[in-house]
Scaffold this active site. Structure first.
Site, PDB file in Angstrom:
ATOM      1  N   HIS A 154       3.366   6.914  -6.756  1.00  0.00           N
ATOM      2  CA  HIS A 154       2.658   8.145  -7.138  1.00  0.00           C
ATOM      3  C   HIS A 154       3.597   9.346  -7.044  1.00  0.00           C
ATOM      4  CE1 HIS A 154      -1.320  10.640  -6.619  1.00  0.00           C
ATOM      5  NE2 HIS A 154      -0.748  10.822  -7.789  1.00  0.00           N
ATOM      6  N   HIS A 184       1.780   4.608  -2.779  1.00  0.00           N
ATOM      7  CA  HIS A 184       1.934   6.054  -2.571  1.00  0.00           C
ATOM      8  C   HIS A 184       3.297   6.520  -3.078  1.00  0.00           C
ATOM      9  CE1 HIS A 184      -1.684   7.060  -0.460  1.00  0.00           C
ATOM     10  NE2 HIS A 184      -1.447   6.285   0.575  1.00  0.00           N
ATOM     11  N   HIS A 204       0.831  -1.211   0.000  1.00  0.00           N
ATOM     12  CA  HIS A 204       0.000   0.000   0.000  1.00  0.00           C
ATOM     13  C   HIS A 204       0.865   1.260   0.000  1.00  0.00           C
ATOM     14  CE1 HIS A 204      -3.521   2.521   1.300  1.00  0.00           C
ATOM     15  NE2 HIS A 204      -2.528   3.253   1.780  1.00  0.00           N
ATOM     16  N   GLU A 205       1.766   1.353   0.948  1.00  0.00           N
ATOM     17  CA  GLU A 205       2.599   2.550   1.028  1.00  0.00           C
ATOM     18  C   GLU A 205       3.524   2.663  -0.182  1.00  0.00           C
ATOM     19  OE1 GLU A 205       1.745   4.698   3.054  1.00  0.00           O
ATOM     20  OE2 GLU A 205       0.528   3.471   4.381  1.00  0.00           O
TER      21      GLU A 205
END
Length: 707
Positions: A506, A503, A499-500
Site C-alpha cells: 500500500h 501494508h 499481512h504486514e
C-alpha cells in the site's frame, strides 16, 4: 498489525511521514546534524549510522521553529488566499519536522532506549503545543476558510479539491471554531492525552521486558519444540544465566510456551504474567493511566460538541457512528461464541483422555487445543515449521506480488540500516522504475515494542514534478533462530509477514501529490494488508515457497491438505478474543461519564461478562496493555480489523470467482482503485470502483467458518 500512515488534514504536521530534500538552513557540514541536509545516501534513506541522540532534539526544535516561520509567511502573505499560497503551502510546510519525526518515532518503536524515551517525554508537550499553534491559528484558518468557501472559483481537480476539503475539516475538528476559552482547554487536553498515551506505551514495554520465566530443570521443558528451547537457552546465556532457559512475554516466546509446555503450573505462571501486564500495582501500573485517558478523551469530545469520544472519532471513518460498529460486532459475536463452546468441549475431551477431570483454564486452552487439532486433523504445527523458513516465506510474498502486479524486490547491500538485524530491498515496478525501498526487521529485542507493524522513514511524495518513492519498514517479533540454524516460522508468523507486506505494498504503490491526502480512514487501512493473508496458504502458493529447510523438498500435498482442512478450526477462539477486545475499546469510548473512582478492571469484567465471554478466553488485549487504543492510533477503532475483513474477504472472493487467484486484470484494478490513490476518494467509493458493488458479510463468515 500497526501501520504508520499520514492521515488527512492537519495530521501531516505531526511528522508521520518523512519528506525529501534539504531544510533551507545550516546543513550537516556546518552542524554535524544529518537531519539538516538532504541525505546523501542510496535512495535517500536516513543515514542511520550517523544519527546520534543529540541530533533528534536539536532537529525537532529547529523543525518546529522553521514550520512556525512558514506558517507566519502564509498568514502574512499580502496576496488574497488561494489554493497554492495557502493550502499547498501549508501542506508542504514542516519538511524538517517530518524528516526527523519519521526517523525518531520509527526508531523509538523498534530500537528504543531510556534516553530515547526521555526525549519522547520531553517532546510530547512541545509537539502538542506546536500542533495546536497551527490548528488554532485564527488568521491561518481564515485564509483556509476563504479558499474553502470560494472553492468553485479555483478550478481544482479531484485531488486538489480533496486536499482542500480535508484541510478545512482538519481545522474544524482541531478546534478552530472554539472560542478562546475553549481553545485553551483543548490545548491542555491535547497535551494531557499525548502524555498519557506515551506513558501507557512506556509502561507496557517495561512490564513486558521485566518478566522472565527462568527454568533450571530440563524436565520442565517437556513438550516444547527444540527451536523454542534453543532460543530460551540463548536468552539465558545473554542474561548470564548458565545452564538455564529464559522465556519472556514476547509473543514469539509466550505463545508457543502456552501451546506446547507440558508443565501446567509453568503455563499458568507465564499466562498470568502475560494477562496482568500493567496491572501489578507497581511503578508501571496502567490502571489509573487508562482511567485518566478515557476521562480526558471524553472531556475533549464534549468540548467539541459530541456526546462521547467514539462519536467524535468515528465521524471521520467509514463506520461514521458507534451503532454501526456494534451492529457488525453483534452479528459476528453469536456464531463465534457458539463455536468457542464447541472448541471448549473438544478441549475438555482431551483433558479427559489424559485421565484428568479439571475444568480448563486460560493457560490450558492453547495446549489442549493443539492436542484436539492433532486428534481431528492429524496436524501438529511443528510439522509445518520446517517448511516455513523465514527467507522462503518473504520470498513467497514477493512472488505473489510479482504474479499480481509484475513488481520485483532486489536485495540492496551497502545501504544504511535502521538496525543491524534488518535487511533491505528495492522495489521495482514492472517497467523497471523504482517504487521505493523496503526494510524488514524480524526478531524481538528488549528495545523493540511487541507485535508487528509497517511504518515509513519517508512517505511517498513529489519533488519538482518527479515521484519520490517511500522508505518503508516491516517490523516483526518472530521466533529467533538458534545459533547456526535458520529461523523457522509458525503458520501464524507466516500469515503476519504476508499481512504486514500488504501494508508495505500500500505504501509502495501510493501515488499522490500532497501529504494531506496520502492516508485512508483507519477502518479501511487494513484492507490492503488483510487481503494478502488469503494467499499465504493457498496450495498453489505453498508449492512455490514452502520448502523444507534441510532437503528443499516442497511441502507434501498431504500436509497442505491438512493445513487446508484445519484452516477454519479455532476460529471460535480467534474471533471471540478479537471481538472481546473490540467491544472493550468501544465500551470505554461510548461512556458519557467517567467516575473519578472508576475501577478499570471491574469495568472490563462487566463489559465482557455481560456478553457471555468464556472465562478461559481473555480479550486479545486487556485494558492495561491494550496499546492499540490506549496508546493511540486505533482509539475507538480496534473494530477496524473486522470491518476491513468484510472488505478483504469480499475482495478476495472476486479473485476466486475468476478461477485465477493471480488475475492480473483484477490486480491492476486493485492497485488503481485501492492501493495507489491514497485518500483522494471516499473509502466506500474506492471499494465500489474496484468491486462494482458494496461488500456483504457472507464471504467473511465463510472465511472464518462461522456459517
Amino acid at each position: 498489525m500497526k501501520k504508520v500512515i499520514c492521515t488527512a488534514g492537519l495530521a501531516v504536521l505531526l511528522g508521520a511521514c518523512g519528506g525529501p530534500g534539504g531544510s533551507g538552513t545550516a546543513g550537516e557540514e556546518e552542524t554535524g546534524n544529518p537531519f539538516l541536509s538532504a541525505y546523501n545516501t542510496p535512495f535517500g534513506v536516513p543515514p542511520f549510522e550517523r544519527i546520534e541522540l543529540d541530533h533528534y532534539m536539536s532537529a525537532f526544535k529547529q523543525g518546529i521553529e522553521e514550520q512556525a516561520r512558514e506558517i507566519e509567511t502564509i498568514v502574512n502573505n499580502p496576496a488574497e488566499a488561494d489554493f497554492e499560497n495557502t493550502i499547498v503551502a501549508l501542506d508542504q510546510s514542516g519538511e524538517l519536522l517530518r524528516r526527523v519525526s519519521s526517523v525518531f518515532y520509527g526508531q523509538n518503536s523498534a530500537n528504543t532506549s531510556d534516553e530515547m524515551q526521555a526525549i519522547s517525554r520531553e517532546l510530547s508537550p512541545l509537539l502538542s503545543k506546536h500542533r495546536d499553534d497551527i490548528s488554532l491559528n485564527k488568521e491561518l484558518f481564515e485564509r483556509v476558510k476563504v479558499v474553502y468557501q470560494g472553492r468553485a472559483a479555483f478550478n481544482l481537480d479531484k485531488e486538489q479539491l480533496k486536499l482542500l476539503e480535508e484541510t478545512y475539516r482538519g481545522f474544524v475538528r482541531g478546534g478552530a471554531n472554539l472560542d478562546e476559552e475553549g481553545q485553551a482547554v483543548l490545548r491542555q487536553l491535547n497535551s494531557d492525552i499525548a502524555m498519557l498515551q506515551l506513558t501507557f506505551g512506556q509502561n507496557m514495554l517495561k512490564e513486558t521486558n521485566d518478566f522472565q520465566l527462568v527454568i533450571d530443570n530440563e524436565e520442565d521443558l517437556s513438550g516444547l519444540p527444540e527451536s523454542l528451547i534453543a532460543a530460551a537457552a540463548e536468552k539465558a546465556k545473554d542474561a548470564g544465566l548458565l545452564d538455564k532457559w529464559v522465556f519472556t512475554l514476547h509473543n514469539s516466546s509466550v505463545m508457543p510456551f502456552l501451546q506446547y509446555a507440558d508443565n501446567r503450573e509453568l503455563r499458568e505462571q507465564i499466562f498470568k504474567g502475560y494477562i496482568n501486564r500493567g496491572n501489578n500495582n507497581n511503578d508501571a501500573d496502567n490502571k489509573e493511566v487508562v482511567r485518566e485517558l478515557v476521562a480526558k478523551r471524553l472531556e475533549k469530545a464534549k468540548l467539541m460538541g459530541y456526546d462521547d469520544y467514539a462519536s467524535f472519532v468515528l465521524e471521520d471513518r467509514m463506520a461514521k457512528k458507534p451503532e454501526k460498529v456494534y451492529a457488525l460486532l453483534d452479528e459476528l459475536w453469536t456464531p463465534a461464541l457458539a463455536r468457542t463452546k464447541d472448541e471448549l468441549a473438544d478441549i475438555q475431551a482431551e483433558i479427559r483422555k489424559e485421565g484428568k477431570n479439571f475444568t480448563a483454564e486460560g493457560w490450558d486452552w492453547r495446549y489442549y487445543f493443539e492436542k484436539a487439532k492433532k486428534a481431528k486433523f492429524d496436524l501438529d504445527e511443528n510439522e509445518v515449521r520446517p517448511y516455513l523458513k523465514l527467507e522462503n516465506v518473504y520470498e513467497g510474498a514477493f512472488y505473489v506480488a510479482m504474479k499480481l502486479y509484475g513488481i520485483t524486490f532486489i536485495p540492496v547491500r551497502d545501504i544504511p540500516l535502521p538496525h543491524p538485524d534488518a535487511v533491505a530491498f528495492e522495489c521495482r515496478d514492472k517497467d523497471g522504475t523504482s517504487l521505493g525501498v523496503l526494510y524488514i526487521d524480524f526478531f524481538p529485542r528488549e528495545s523493540k515494542r511487541g507485535g508487528a507493524w509497517c511504518g515509513q522513514y519517508r512517505g511517498q511524495t513529489y519533488e519538482n514534478g518527479k515521484r519520490v518513492g517511500p522508505v518503508v519498514i516491516i517490523v516483526c517479533n518472530f521466533t529467533p533462530p538458534a545459533p547456526g540454524q535458520p529461523a523457522l516460522l509458525s503458520a501464524d508468523e507466516a500469515e503476519t509477514l504476508f499481512h504486514e507486506f500488504g501494508h508495505a505494498l500500500h505504501n509502495l504503490f501510493r501515488d499522490v501529490n500532497y501529504y494531506g491526502i496520502s492516508g485512508v480512514p483507519r477502518d479501511f487501512v487494513e484492507l490492503p494488508s488483510q487481503i494478502m493473508e488469503h494467499w499465504v496458504f493457498e496450495p498453489e502458493v505453498l508449492k512455490i515457497y514452502a520448502k523444507h529447510y534441510e532437503t528443499n523438498e516442497v511441502m507434501p500435498a498431504e500436509l497442505i491438505e491438512k493445513l487446508d482442512n484445519s484452516g477454519k478450526y479455532g476460529q471460535g477462539f480467534a474471533t471471540t478474543e478479537y471481538l472481546a477486545a473490540s467491544y472493550l475499546d468501544m465500551d470505554f469510548h461510548v461512556l458519557k461519564t467517567v467516575p473519578a473512582n472508576m475501577n478499570v478492571m471491574d469495568f472490563e469484567a462487566r463489559t465482557l461478562n455481560k456478553r457471555g465471554l468464556l472465562k478461559q478466553i481473555p480479550p486479545r488485549y486487556r485494558s492495561t496493555y491494550f496499546n492499540h487504543t490506549m496508546g493511540g492510533g486505533y482509539t475507538a477503532g480496534y473494530y477496524s480489523y473486522i470491518w476491513a475483513e468484510v472488505l478483504d474477504s469480499d475482495a478476495y472472493e472476486a479473485f476466486v470467482e475468476t478461477g485465477d487467484i493471480y488475475n492480473k486484470e483484477l490486480a491492476d484494478k486493485f492497485r488503481k482503485y485501492i492501493l495507489a490513490p491514497g485518500g483522494i476518494d471516499d473509502a466506500m467509493d474506492m471499494y465500489v470502483n474496484f468491486r462494482g458493488k458494496e461488500p456483504g458479510t457472507e464471504p467473511l463468515l465463510k472465511n472464518r467458518g462461522l456459517k
